[in-house]
Design a protein around this motif. Sequence first.
Motif, short mmCIF file in Angstrom:
data_model
loop_
_atom_site.label_atom_id
_atom_site.label_comp_id
_atom_site.label_asym_id
_atom_site.label_seq_id
_atom_site.Cartn_x
_atom_site.Cartn_y
_atom_site.Cartn_z
N ASP A 38 -2.72 -0.55 -11.03
CA ASP A 38 -3.95 -0.48 -10.25
C ASP A 38 -5.06 -1.28 -10.94
N ALA A 50 4.99 -5.19 1.50
CA ALA A 50 5.39 -3.90 0.92
C ALA A 50 6.69 -3.41 1.56
N ASN A 63 -1.71 3.14 -4.40
CA ASN A 63 -3.07 2.66 -4.64
C ASN A 63 -3.26 1.32 -3.94
N SER A 64 -4.50 1.01 -3.67
CA SER A 64 -4.83 -0.31 -3.12
C SER A 64 -6.29 -0.60 -3.40
N ALA A 77 -0.29 -7.47 3.19
CA ALA A 77 0.16 -6.61 2.09
C ALA A 77 1.15 -5.56 2.60
N GLU A 78 0.87 -5.00 3.76
CA GLU A 78 1.77 -4.00 4.34
C GLU A 78 3.12 -4.63 4.70
N GLY A 93 -6.78 -8.82 -1.68
CA GLY A 93 -6.64 -7.44 -2.11
C GLY A 93 -5.27 -7.18 -2.70
N TYR A 94 -4.99 -5.93 -2.98
CA TYR A 94 -3.71 -5.58 -3.61
C TYR A 94 -3.24 -4.19 -3.17
N VAL A 95 -1.96 -3.97 -3.34
CA VAL A 95 -1.38 -2.64 -3.17
C VAL A 95 -0.43 -2.39 -4.33
N GLU A 146 3.09 3.35 -0.86
CA GLU A 146 1.81 2.86 -1.36
C GLU A 146 1.10 4.01 -2.07
N GLY A 181 -4.32 -4.95 -10.59
CA GLY A 181 -4.62 -5.38 -9.23
C GLY A 181 -6.10 -5.61 -9.02
N LYS A 238 -4.83 -6.75 4.67
CA LYS A 238 -4.12 -5.47 4.68
C LYS A 238 -2.79 -5.60 5.42
#
Length: 154
Positions: free
Chosen positions: A32, A99, A71-72, A95-96, A60-62, A69, A35, A92
Amino acid sequence: MGLIKTFDLFGIHKRLEKVNKQFREKVIQSLDEIGAECVDTALENADYDDPMGNRRSSIGYVVLDNGEEVNSGGFKQIEGSLGIKYGSQKGKDLAEELAGNHSEGFVLIVVAGMENAAAEEAKGKDVLTSSEELAKKEILKVLNKVQQEMKEEP
């Protein structure tokens, strides 16, 4: 002469569960932090035009733990930009999507979700290049640090 068991299997099991939980928490916290540093670095080193603010907002990050997931961060609309929440949502979504390809282990995904981010990188602009370099360097430090901390745990 026979053997006599002088250890408690339940106690050993409980200790291993505790160590595993501590290890997972330390790794997740460290990922985290990396990231967040990657997002900050990407925004600080941005050397491209982004008048609407969407490209910067899409960064952004995850952090994933076995596909979940945990944290992000990032994906924030850049103050004073003309863009609304379009860039944030694109980041988002990407990233999803990424993931979904990771169901095992710990994973840190850092993205710039706007389609034109890759084109800017291809032109030699720094969208995520400096963040990638940072992550590669920091992840090794973090793993060594977590390993050392776990050795020192009573």
